[in-house]
Motif scaffolding. Structure first.
Motif, mmCIF file in Angstrom:
data_model
loop_
_atom_site.group_PDB
_atom_site.id
_atom_site.type_symbol
_atom_site.label_atom_id
_atom_site.label_comp_id
_atom_site.label_asym_id
_atom_site.label_seq_id
_atom_site.Cartn_x
_atom_site.Cartn_y
_atom_site.Cartn_z
ATOM 1 N N LEU A 1 -7.893 -1.670 5.862
ATOM 2 C CA LEU A 1 -8.499 -0.339 5.820
ATOM 3 C C LEU A 1 -9.201 0.002 7.131
ATOM 4 C CD1 LEU A 1 -9.965 -0.273 2.197
ATOM 5 C CD2 LEU A 1 -8.013 1.027 3.059
ATOM 6 N N HIS B 1 -0.323 4.245 1.211
ATOM 7 C CA HIS B 1 -0.632 4.929 2.456
ATOM 8 C C HIS B 1 -1.218 3.930 3.453
ATOM 9 C CE1 HIS B 1 0.092 8.669 0.379
ATOM 10 N NE2 HIS B 1 -0.859 8.410 -0.502
ATOM 11 N N SER B 2 -1.231 4.317 4.721
ATOM 12 C CA SER B 2 -1.853 3.490 5.758
ATOM 13 C C SER B 2 -3.163 4.123 6.207
ATOM 14 C CB SER B 2 -0.905 3.332 6.954
ATOM 15 O OG SER B 2 -0.550 4.610 7.474
ATOM 16 N N PHE B 3 -3.863 4.752 5.276
ATOM 17 C CA PHE B 3 -5.118 5.440 5.561
ATOM 18 C C PHE B 3 -6.170 4.445 6.043
ATOM 19 C CE2 PHE B 3 -9.181 7.400 4.442
ATOM 20 C CZ PHE B 3 -9.008 8.691 4.885
ATOM 21 N N ARG B 4 -6.962 4.847 7.039
ATOM 22 C CA ARG B 4 -8.021 3.993 7.564
ATOM 23 C C ARG B 4 -9.385 4.618 7.313
ATOM 24 N NH1 ARG B 4 -5.804 1.805 13.455
ATOM 25 N NH2 ARG B 4 -3.847 0.885 12.689
ATOM 26 N N ASP C 1 -5.763 6.041 -1.331
ATOM 27 C CA ASP C 1 -4.810 4.930 -1.210
ATOM 28 C C ASP C 1 -4.662 4.250 -2.554
ATOM 29 O OD1 ASP C 1 -3.030 3.198 0.060
ATOM 30 O OD2 ASP C 1 -4.591 1.770 0.597
ATOM 31 N N SER C 2 -3.530 3.622 -2.721
ATOM 32 C CA SER C 2 -3.265 2.815 -3.912
ATOM 33 C C SER C 2 -2.520 1.573 -3.446
ATOM 34 C CB SER C 2 -2.416 3.601 -4.920
ATOM 35 O OG SER C 2 -2.137 2.807 -6.064
ATOM 36 N N ALA C 3 -2.891 0.440 -4.001
ATOM 37 C CA ALA C 3 -2.283 -0.811 -3.562
ATOM 38 C C ALA C 3 -1.999 -1.718 -4.749
ATOM 39 C CB ALA C 3 -3.192 -1.531 -2.560
ATOM 40 N N TYR D 1 -7.072 -6.822 2.486
ATOM 41 C CA TYR D 1 -6.980 -5.391 2.213
ATOM 42 C C TYR D 1 -8.143 -4.651 2.882
ATOM 43 C CZ TYR D 1 -6.793 -0.956 -0.282
ATOM 44 O OH TYR D 1 -6.733 0.386 -0.588
ATOM 45 N N ARG E 1 0.832 -1.193 0.000
ATOM 46 C CA ARG E 1 0.000 0.000 0.000
ATOM 47 C C ARG E 1 0.872 1.249 0.000
ATOM 48 N NH1 ARG E 1 -4.270 -0.010 4.747
ATOM 49 N NH2 ARG E 1 -4.706 1.969 3.700
#
Length: 205
Positions: free
Chosen positions: A195, A45-48, A162-164, A191, A43
């Motif tokens: 999130l 970012h580690s955005f939640r 986010d991008s994964a 994934y 990922r």
């Protein structure tokens, strides 16, 4: 070899672990050494997200290079199956869409986020008698591999949250009649958990 040693150490410490944790540890190590299906998710970012986030899931019509031809909307279908367990407000496009059309449908549905996916690569190897009879190529023997790309976009601002990239491969014990699309359900569900900030329990104890 190092992974096998770690696996044996986990088994030796079984008295200190729950049965479920011990089984998950064994499964992880067997996938790591190539016996079971394995995936690696990277990922940006580690955005939640909040659990009540409304997510619209769509897949691009891109046909992945390689010898496999996954069904057109399989990534969106498997992503929906994985996300619905953790996000009650989830909808999915019925067919592949371009990014602009997917964004328009997500906004029309009132979604907070668009999860836009595509199968970037899919390589199906010879893993049964029929495939061998058809190809008879020794260099095509082996396990299937695939790559999925994901973009999570906020519908209001169109900001890329986010991008994964999910890279998957089959295992020696699961390769028979396996296809690249058979390997994507578990990492897509993982994934979804990421999130929400939910990790593998046995690894966090």
């Amino acid at each position: 070899m190092r992974s096998l040693v770690v696996l044996l150490a986990f088994l030796a410490l079984g008295g200190c672990m729950k049965v479920s944790d011990m089984g998950e540890a064994a499964r992880y190590q067997m996938s790591d050494v190539g016996l079971l299906d394995h995936s690696d998710t990277r990922r940006i970012h580690s955005f939640r997200l909040q659990p009540d986030s409304f997510i619209y899931i769509a897949q691009g019509s891109f046909t992945p290079p390689g010898s496999a031809y996954p069904r057109p909307n399989v990534v969106a279908e498997e992503a929906f199956n994985g996300f619905i367990e953790y996000f009650p407000m989830v909808r999915r496009a019925r067919a592949p869409l371009g990014l602009d059309q997917a964004m328009a449908e997500a906004r029309s549905a009132g979604a907070h986020y668009l999860l836009y996916t595509r199968f970037a690569k899919a390589d199906q190897r010879i893993n049964n008698y029929d495939a061998w009879a058809d190809q008879q190529a020794v260099d095509r023997l082996g396990v299937d591999t695939g790559v999925i790309q994901i973009m999570l976009i906020e519908t209001g601002s169109q900001y890329l949250i986010d991008s994964a990239r999910i890279k998957s491969r089959g295992g020696l014990l699961t390769l028979h009649n396996n296809k690249p699309e058979d390997q994507i359900a578990a990492p897509l569900a993982e994934y979804a958990r990421s999130l929400l900030g939910i990790g593998e329990k046995w690894m966090s104890d």
